[in-house]
Every structure is written in structure tokens, then in C-alpha cells.
Write a protein that holds these residues in place. Structure first.
Motif, short mmCIF file in Angstrom:
data_model
loop_
_atom_site.label_atom_id
_atom_site.label_comp_id
_atom_site.label_asym_id
_atom_site.label_seq_id
_atom_site.Cartn_x
_atom_site.Cartn_y
_atom_site.Cartn_z
N GLY A 116 0.87 -1.11 -0.08
CA GLY A 116 -0.07 0.07 0.01
C GLY A 116 0.92 1.18 -0.07
O GLY A 116 0.58 2.29 -0.70
N LEU A 117 1.70 1.34 0.96
CA LEU A 117 2.45 2.79 1.15
C LEU A 117 3.59 2.96 -0.11
O LEU A 117 3.59 4.11 -0.70
CB LEU A 117 3.46 2.67 2.41
CG LEU A 117 4.07 4.11 2.77
CD1 LEU A 117 3.30 5.03 2.96
CD2 LEU A 117 5.16 3.94 3.86
N VAL A 120 1.01 4.16 -2.77
CA VAL A 120 0.71 5.38 -2.54
C VAL A 120 1.77 6.77 -2.83
O VAL A 120 1.31 7.85 -3.50
CB VAL A 120 0.24 5.53 -1.08
CG1 VAL A 120 0.12 7.16 -0.73
CG2 VAL A 120 -0.99 4.72 -0.86
N LEU A 141 -5.25 7.78 -1.49
CA LEU A 141 -5.49 6.94 -0.13
C LEU A 141 -6.69 5.98 -0.39
O LEU A 141 -6.69 4.69 0.20
CB LEU A 141 -5.55 7.71 0.90
CG LEU A 141 -4.50 8.61 1.22
CD1 LEU A 141 -4.70 9.69 2.31
CD2 LEU A 141 -3.38 7.70 1.60
N THR A 144 -6.30 2.85 -2.49
CA THR A 144 -5.22 1.83 -1.94
C THR A 144 -5.73 1.24 -0.68
O THR A 144 -4.81 0.46 0.07
CB THR A 144 -3.90 2.52 -1.95
OG1 THR A 144 -3.97 3.85 -1.05
CG2 THR A 144 -3.38 2.99 -3.20
N SER A 145 -6.85 1.48 -0.25
CA SER A 145 -7.20 1.02 1.21
C SER A 145 -8.69 0.50 1.16
O SER A 145 -8.96 0.01 2.39
CB SER A 145 -7.13 2.12 2.13
OG SER A 145 -8.29 3.12 1.67
N ALA A 202 -6.69 5.09 8.99
CA ALA A 202 -5.44 4.86 8.07
C ALA A 202 -5.11 6.23 7.31
O ALA A 202 -4.23 6.27 6.63
CB ALA A 202 -5.83 3.65 7.20
N GLY A 206 -1.86 7.88 6.83
CA GLY A 206 -1.37 8.07 5.61
C GLY A 206 -0.94 9.16 4.80
O GLY A 206 0.07 9.75 4.11
N GLU A 207 -1.99 10.22 5.29
CA GLU A 207 -1.74 11.55 4.55
C GLU A 207 -0.64 12.33 5.41
O GLU A 207 0.24 13.14 4.96
CB GLU A 207 -3.15 12.44 4.86
CG GLU A 207 -3.21 13.85 4.31
CD GLU A 207 -2.37 14.82 5.30
OE1 GLU A 207 -1.81 15.71 4.69
OE2 GLU A 207 -2.41 14.51 6.49
N GLY A 209 1.96 10.78 6.62
CA GLY A 209 3.07 10.27 6.04
C GLY A 209 3.49 10.73 4.84
O GLY A 209 4.64 11.14 4.61
N LEU A 210 2.53 11.19 3.76
CA LEU A 210 2.81 11.57 2.40
C LEU A 210 3.20 13.23 2.68
O LEU A 210 4.15 13.51 2.02
CB LEU A 210 1.53 11.47 1.64
CG LEU A 210 1.24 10.13 1.15
CD1 LEU A 210 0.00 10.13 0.38
CD2 LEU A 210 2.14 9.74 0.23
#
Length: 312
Positions: A116-117, A120, A141, A144-145, A202, A206-207, A209-210
Motif C-alpha cells: 500500500g505505502l 501511494v 488513499l 489503495t485502502s 489509516a 497515510g496523509e 506520512g505523505l
């Protein structure tokens, strides 16, 4: 559908989520301009700036309020999109069966196999920076989730589809959308709620991290962008903890609150968890009664000790 009983964990989760949501929704109207620059750069918390200032003198509290709103918007959009996609491919495909179910399952397996990561990061890297808005990041996101939730919903739908009342509705000539909406979907609401909460958690992580990698939404403020600018401003080497600790703490507390709510929803889906919690409560109550009995709280041991003192 049964509502979850109020437990300390559920109450704690609801309070944490409610406080952060209210702060993100109402806070931007109560604080100043997050982009306003002052001459008090990189100053600690004070009466004028409750959470200090950044390297260029911007108020951290004002940035935190607007960033929390941006992260909540991302989480809500991704949660809705991912839940809709997982419901379509999981519930609708399992109801149709045959080739449609096999095709949807194959597509879900393909998305599950791809990490996933990295996916993304690759997709966000190919999107031009000027085109990376909140909706773009939300769509990336969500795409991919959704697969893992679709597999869970497919398994639940296959179980519900074989029940008598669903078969009776199909044999009576009811349209597929009505059978799904009236007969199947109400039984899957706890699962959908749990998957939605998980998708929001998530999405926010995830956001963040991006954005921390510089691949977040442009021209928008989120908790991830705050951490990105704090890193670029050398907040950690300079000891400016008030710049990066608040956004990280909001992410951690919001994730913990949603996780506690998700645990409570899981008790509806899996009755074994509720029975285990009830058994633990009964065991604790039994141990408390044993302690009171041993220490004479219930009067038995106390009477024996009093009789011994009188005999002496």
C-alpha cells in the motif's frame, strides 16, 4: 442492530474524538491567521502565543487548528470513498455471484498483493504538485485502502445471502438493489461502521506520512504538513518541541480515540469479545468478594476476631 453498551473504553474514545472534532471545526474561527508573520520567531509558549511560534513567527495554535480541520476533511473523504468502494465490490459482487464475484475478488486480491505505502508514494509522485489537492490525496488513499474491507464484506455477504428471508425476497422478484438495501445491508452495518472507522485512521496516518515526505496536498494545511515544515525548520535540533509535539499528539490521540470506538464496535460483530469482557467482570467481582470475606469486611472474619479478643 444492537447498540454497544457504554464502557469506560468507549466513553474515553468518544470524548477524545469529540474534543478533537470540535477543535478542528470550531477552532479555526477562534484563532488568528495561521500565515501571519510576527517578529517573535521560534518563541516558546506564552500568554500571547499559547503554543509558541514557528521559525518565521507564525502562531502554532492557529496552525494546529487549521491543520486539524484539514486532516479531518481528508479522513472523512477517504473513509466515505473507501467504504463505498469496499461495499460495492464486496457486497454487490458477492450478491451477484458467478463471473462478477470472481472478477471483483480478483481485483481485490490484486490490490491486496500490491504494497500500500509504496503504491501511494508512486501515485502521489506522478501527480503534479499543483494538482495535488485534498480531493486528489483522498482519492489516492481511498484507491489503495478498500480491498481488505471488501474481502471482509464479501465473506459476511455470502453468509447473509444464504439465509431464508434473503432467498424469499429474491424468489418473490424483488430487485437486487432492494434486496441488498433492505435485507442484507442492515445486517452488515456494524461491519461497515468498523471498516469506516479503520479507513479514517489509516487515511489520517497515510496523509501525515505523505505530507511528511513532501507528497501531500499543496496549498492546504494538515497535521502532516505541520510536521513537514517543523522538520525543514530543524525544530528538533533547535529544541522547539512546541512546533512538532502538538500535531503529533493530536494524531496519536485521535487515532487512539477511534481505535477505542472500533474495539467497542467489534464487540457487536464478535459476541465472543463481549462474553469475554462479561466473564472478566464477573471474575473481578468474585475476587473482590473473596478479598472482603478474607479481610472481615462482610462481618464473618470480624466476628471471629472479636470473639478471640473477648476470650483473651
Amino acid at each position: 442492530m444492537l447498540l454497544p453498551s457504554m464502557t469506560p473504553w468507549l466513553a474515553t474514545g468518544l470524548v477524545l474524538v469529540a474534543v478533537i472534532v470540535v477543535f478542528g471545526v470550531v477552532g479555526p474561527y477562534l484563532v488568528g491567521d495561521p500565515d501571519a508573520i510576527s517578529d517573535t520567531g521560534l518563541s516558546g509558549p506564552s500568554a500571547e502565543h499559547w503554543l509558541g511560534t514557528t521559525q518565521t513567527g507564525q502562531d502554532v495554535l492557529a496552525q494546529l487548528a487549521h491543520a486539524t480541520r484539514g486532516s479531518l476533511q481528508i479522513g472523512l473523504m477517504v473513509g466515505v470513498l473507501a467504504t463505498v468502494l469496499s461495499a460495492f465490490f464486496g457486497i454487490y459482487g458477492a450478491y451477484l455471484g458467478g463471473f462478477a464475484d470472481e472478477a471483483f475478488s480478483l481485483l481485490s486480491n490484486v490490490f491486496l498483493v500490491i504494497p500500500g505505502l509504496p503504491l501511494v508514494i508512486v501515485i502521489s509522485g506522478f501527480v503534479p504538485r499543483e494538482s495535488r489537492g485534498l480531493w486528489t490525496i483522498a482519492v489516492v488513499l481511498a484507491l489503495t485502502s478498500w480491498a481488505a474491507s471488501a474481502r471482509v464484506l464479501r465473506a459476511q455477504t455470502l453468509s447473509v445471502r444464504s439465509r431464508d428471508y434473503v432467498a424469499a425476497s429474491r424468489l418473490s422478484g424483488e430487485k437486487p438493489w432492494r434486496v441488498i438495501g433492505v435485507e442484507i445491508l442492515p445486517n452488515l452495518l456494524p461491519v461497515l461502521a468498523s471498516q469506516f472507522v479503520y479507513a479514517v485512521i489509516a487515511a489520517i496516518l497515510g496523509e501525515a506520512g505523505l505530507s511528511f515526505l513532501g507528497l501531500g496536498a499543496s496549498n492546504s494545511s494538515t497535521l502532516g504538513t505541520m510536521l513537514f515544515y517543523a522538520q525543514n525548520g530543524f525544530a528538533l535540533p533547535l529544541g522547539a518541541w512546541w512546533w512538532f509535539v502538538p500535531p503529533g499528539l493530536v494524531i496519536a490521540l485521535f487515532g487512539m480515540g477511534l481505535s477505542l470506538i472500533n474495539f467497542s464496535i467489534d464487540e457487536i460483530i464478535n459476541p465472543r469479545l463481549k462474553n469475554a469482557r462479561t466473564a472478566r467482570r464477573r471474575a473481578k467481582a468474585a475476587r473482590r468478594r473473596e478479598r472482603r470475606s478474607a479481610t472481615g469486611t462482610d462481618g464473618t472474619a470480624g466476628t471471629a476476631s472479636t470473639a478471640q479478643e473477648v476470650a483473651r
